[in-house]
Write a protein that holds these residues in place. Structure first.
Motif, PDB file in Angstrom:
ATOM      1  N   LEU A 182       1.239  -1.171   0.085  1.00 37.74           N
ATOM      2  CA  LEU A 182      -0.156   0.145  -0.268  1.00 37.74           C
ATOM      3  C   LEU A 182       1.032   1.483  -0.158  1.00 37.74           C
ATOM      4  O   LEU A 182       0.634   2.239  -0.677  1.00 37.74           O
ATOM      5  N   VAL A 183       1.891   1.134   0.655  1.00 37.25           N
ATOM      6  CA  VAL A 183       2.971   2.291   0.867  1.00 37.25           C
ATOM      7  C   VAL A 183       3.538   2.926  -0.356  1.00 37.25           C
ATOM      8  O   VAL A 183       3.705   4.410  -1.101  1.00 37.25           O
ATOM      9  N   GLY A 184       4.267   1.821  -0.915  1.00 35.77           N
ATOM     10  CA  GLY A 184       4.246   1.663  -2.362  1.00 35.77           C
ATOM     11  C   GLY A 184       3.317   2.429  -3.649  1.00 35.77           C
ATOM     12  O   GLY A 184       4.034   3.029  -4.194  1.00 35.77           O
ATOM     13  N   ILE A 185       1.993   2.088  -3.303  1.00 34.92           N
ATOM     14  CA  ILE A 185       0.915   2.459  -4.293  1.00 34.92           C
ATOM     15  C   ILE A 185       0.780   3.896  -3.681  1.00 34.92           C
ATOM     16  O   ILE A 185       0.953   4.677  -5.230  1.00 34.92           O
ATOM     17  N   VAL A 186       0.579   4.257  -3.236  1.00 38.86           N
ATOM     18  CA  VAL A 186       0.384   5.420  -2.046  1.00 38.86           C
ATOM     19  C   VAL A 186       1.459   6.990  -2.735  1.00 38.86           C
ATOM     20  O   VAL A 186       1.077   8.310  -2.250  1.00 38.86           O
ATOM     21  N   PRO A 190       3.667   7.362  -6.982  1.00 42.12           N
ATOM     22  CA  PRO A 190       3.804   9.232  -6.611  1.00 42.12           C
ATOM     23  C   PRO A 190       5.015   9.626  -6.950  1.00 42.12           C
ATOM     24  O   PRO A 190       5.058  10.909  -8.063  1.00 42.12           O
ATOM     25  N   GLY A 191       5.787   8.925  -5.893  1.00 45.08           N
ATOM     26  CA  GLY A 191       7.571  10.213  -5.911  1.00 45.08           C
ATOM     27  C   GLY A 191       7.934   9.691  -6.851  1.00 45.08           C
ATOM     28  O   GLY A 191       9.124  10.671  -7.274  1.00 45.08           O
ATOM     29  N   VAL A 192       8.476   8.344  -7.706  1.00 42.21           N
ATOM     30  CA  VAL A 192       9.147   7.871  -8.395  1.00 42.21           C
ATOM     31  C   VAL A 192       8.961   7.892 -10.294  1.00 42.21           C
ATOM     32  O   VAL A 192       9.044   7.449 -10.905  1.00 42.21           O
ATOM     33  N   PRO A 208      -3.922   6.376  -6.658  1.00 43.46           N
ATOM     34  CA  PRO A 208      -3.730   7.221  -6.070  1.00 43.46           C
ATOM     35  C   PRO A 208      -2.894   8.057  -5.663  1.00 43.46           C
ATOM     36  O   PRO A 208      -1.597   7.931  -6.307  1.00 43.46           O
ATOM     37  N   THR A 209      -3.112   9.485  -5.383  1.00 40.54           N
ATOM     38  CA  THR A 209      -1.708  10.715  -5.471  1.00 40.54           C
ATOM     39  C   THR A 209      -1.411  11.075  -5.983  1.00 40.54           C
ATOM     40  O   THR A 209      -1.548  11.900  -6.551  1.00 40.54           O
TER      41      THR A 209
END
Length: 255
Positions: A182-186, A190-192, A208-209
């Motif tokens: 979940l952390v990887g998805i949200v 998005p960060g990379v 997401p995000t």
């Protein structure tokens, strides 16, 4: 109805449910206060173009960034807590129809996530706007064009993330694995996002995000000109993950 009642007893009797909801509101509203109080300094340094694009509604709803992780934790724990304790085998012995069990869990968890998400978003908006108005910054009210749909979209977005958490919990059956995914998805993707090939960038319209959260704004974003389409696409993708979770839950051993 008996299955729903049984799942409701389990959900409300878990201490983690209430601690997670308490954390959702404490952290969410705390971030709203911090973001709203910091808005004055940002406005003072903003260029004319940035002031034209200033969106007081979106700023008061920025707590969704962290709230989505907390509501996702709630969704994950609805399922993985039973796998961790071995209670899932007992549950399926009492109710052999697995789709009924999972449907009851999903219904209750999404209802709780939707209500909690809407309450958080409306409270965050009503908290943040006076704080910005007190600094002589542009502010908004629920009656302004686009504001009410944006605030409502925030709660809907959080409910979708909660549903994603449930689905990941079923697929991975482990709290740590589901939360890492979940952390990887949200956050991570998005960060990379810039490192992905150009042909993949279309999926970010519904991610997401990124595009999925575009409906929380009232000022049009040229990157996401159809925000409700973006949010709708994200919800359909989450439903696809949920369908996979139902298939796996029905066919796979629970131990």
């Amino acid at each position: 109805m008996r299955t729903l009642h049984a799942e409701w007893i389990k959900l409300r009797s878990l201490r983690s449910t209430w601690l997670t909801l308490a954390c959702l509101f404490v952290v969410g509203l705390g971030l709203t206060v911090l973001a709203s109080n910091a808005a004055g300094a940002l406005w003072a340094q903003a260029t004319d173009a940035e002031r034209q694009a200033w969106d007081p509604t979106e700023r008061s709803l920025t707590s969704y960034i962290v709230a989505q992780l907390i509501i996702g934790v709630l969704g994950v724990l609805v399922v993985t807590s039973e796998f961790a304790t071995g209670l899932m085998s007992t549950t399926l012995t009492a109710t052999p129809r697995r789709t009924r069990v999972l449907a009851a869990k999903v219904t209750l968890a999404v209802a709780v996530a939707l209500v909690a998400g809407e309450v958080l978003m409306f409270t965050a908006f009503l908290t943040g706007q006076p704080l910005m108005a007190r600094q002589d910054l542009p502010s908004a009210s629920l009656g302004d064009p686009g504001v009410l749909p944006a605030v409502f979209a925030g709660g809907l977005y959080l409910a979708a993330i909660g549903l994603l958490g449930i689905s990941l919990g079923v697929l991975l059956r482990a709290t740590a694995g589901a939360l890492t995914t979940l952390v990887g998805i949200v956050f991570l993707v998005p960060g990379v996002g810039g490192v992905f090939p150009a042909w993949m960038h279309g999926i970010f319209d519904y991610w997401p995000t990124l595009g999925g959260s575009a409906a929380l704004a009232t000022v049009p974003d040229p990157d996401f000109p159809h925000p409700w389409l973006n949010l709708g696409g994200m919800c359909l993708a989450v439903l696809g993950v949920l369908v996979a979770a139902f298939v796996v839950f029905r066919k796979r051993d629970v131990v």
